[in-house]
Write an enzyme that holds these catalytic residues in place. Sequence first.
Site, PDB file in Angstrom:
ATOM      1  N   TYR A  34       0.834  -1.204   0.000  1.00 49.87           N
ATOM      2  CA  TYR A  34       0.000   0.000   0.000  1.00 49.87           C
ATOM      3  C   TYR A  34       0.871   1.256   0.000  1.00 49.87           C
ATOM      4  CZ  TYR A  34      -4.500   2.358   0.562  1.00 49.87           C
ATOM      5  OH  TYR A  34      -5.625   3.104   0.360  1.00 49.87           O
ATOM      6  N   GLY A  35       1.907   1.201  -0.840  1.00 46.75           N
ATOM      7  CA  GLY A  35       2.693   2.406  -1.072  1.00 46.75           C
ATOM      8  C   GLY A  35       2.028   3.246  -2.139  1.00 46.75           C
ATOM      9  N   ARG A  57       1.618  -6.723   6.004  1.00 46.16           N
ATOM     10  CA  ARG A  57       2.071  -7.265   7.284  1.00 46.16           C
ATOM     11  C   ARG A  57       1.254  -6.624   8.407  1.00 46.16           C
ATOM     12  NH1 ARG A  57       6.188  -4.876   8.472  1.00 46.16           N
ATOM     13  NH2 ARG A  57       6.483  -3.575   6.624  1.00 46.16           N
ATOM     14  N   ASP A  92      10.515  -4.405  -5.606  1.00 47.04           N
ATOM     15  CA  ASP A  92      11.044  -5.560  -6.337  1.00 47.04           C
ATOM     16  C   ASP A  92      11.788  -6.539  -5.441  1.00 47.04           C
ATOM     17  OD1 ASP A  92      10.083  -4.727  -8.804  1.00 47.04           O
ATOM     18  OD2 ASP A  92      11.923  -3.671  -9.344  1.00 47.04           O
ATOM     19  N   HIS A 117       5.436  -4.563 -12.815  1.00 44.84           N
ATOM     20  CA  HIS A 117       6.794  -4.501 -13.373  1.00 44.84           C
ATOM     21  C   HIS A 117       7.279  -5.936 -13.495  1.00 44.84           C
ATOM     22  CE1 HIS A 117      10.835  -3.448 -14.288  1.00 44.84           C
ATOM     23  NE2 HIS A 117      11.327  -3.509 -13.058  1.00 44.84           N
TER      24      HIS A 117
END
Length: 343
Positions: A34-35, A57, A92, A117
């Site tokens: 949730y960035g 988390r 990533d 990505h």
Amino acid sequence: MVNSEELLKDLKIYYDSDADLNMLQNRTLAVIGYGSQGRAHALNAQDSGAKVIVGLRKTSPRWKQAEDDGLEVMETAEAAKAADMVIMLTQDHLQGAIWKNDIAPNMKEGDAFVVAHGFNLNYGQIIPPDNIDVFMIAPKSPGHTMRFQYEDGRGVPGLLAVFKDFTGKAKDYALAYGKAVGCARAGIIETTIEEETETDLFGEQAVLCGGISELIRAAFETLVEAGYQPALAYFECLHEVKLITDLIYQGGITMMRYSVSDTAEYGDITRGKIVIDDATRERMKGILKDIQTGKFASEWINENMVGRPTFNTIVRKEKEHPIEIVGERLRGMMPWIQEREVK
């Protein structure tokens, strides 16, 4: 004269009319992370009528933010188990472990695994089973821009790639998801995981991050070492980059050259190739080769495995560069720079 039809002959672009949101009607979407990107994907998809849960988390500082935004939040493994479509939107270097520990054990036949990505798929850090769909929808903007544009009734372009098509409907699901997050409003370009990964990494390293950062610092240092005021060097070599890139962003290099003075344009066309010469282009080819062969990926994966000693040292050192010190002081003169809050 360059033939535009020849240059664009293989371009496949899909829009809202090519996508059917009903494909998502009976599916639960789990957005993992949730960035900036995760928040935009989750909120845009929910606002488009999809059922969305967020996987985090339990200790994540983003948990409360997602709940405050009106989203249901679960621990990552629980979210993956509850979902039919899992969208991986963490960084990533974290994805391999999250896939192995929390997502792979909870994927069911016919589910879909989605990325924004292709890094981990392309370099084998995530190896999905053959009984699920795997595809990519990659918005070509930061997450906050993606969200702002959606809220304003527009969208940002995106890329689509199908990696595994178990159901025979992976592309249809991808287009539906691309429509849900707003990309189909602007257009979704079809590509492959390999092409997206390699061009993305190259662009970041040669131009967008690595190239432009070093060019700015080198120009700043050249002026300061020659006795010019650091404040003026900052304005001319960093601050005004936005003015130029905004013009390029809006109308390409041609529009930028039309908009600047004739003196600036003449300096551009006669001096630019002295800075970026054939030797630079050869080094760019070396960077691309390292990406294509997986050398860069292996280096970055190993760097994370040993605690990022090189990464942390360089980042810490470059935060202390004089251009950062000067810039912090000068940006205080321009409070209008932050026009909209970035969440």
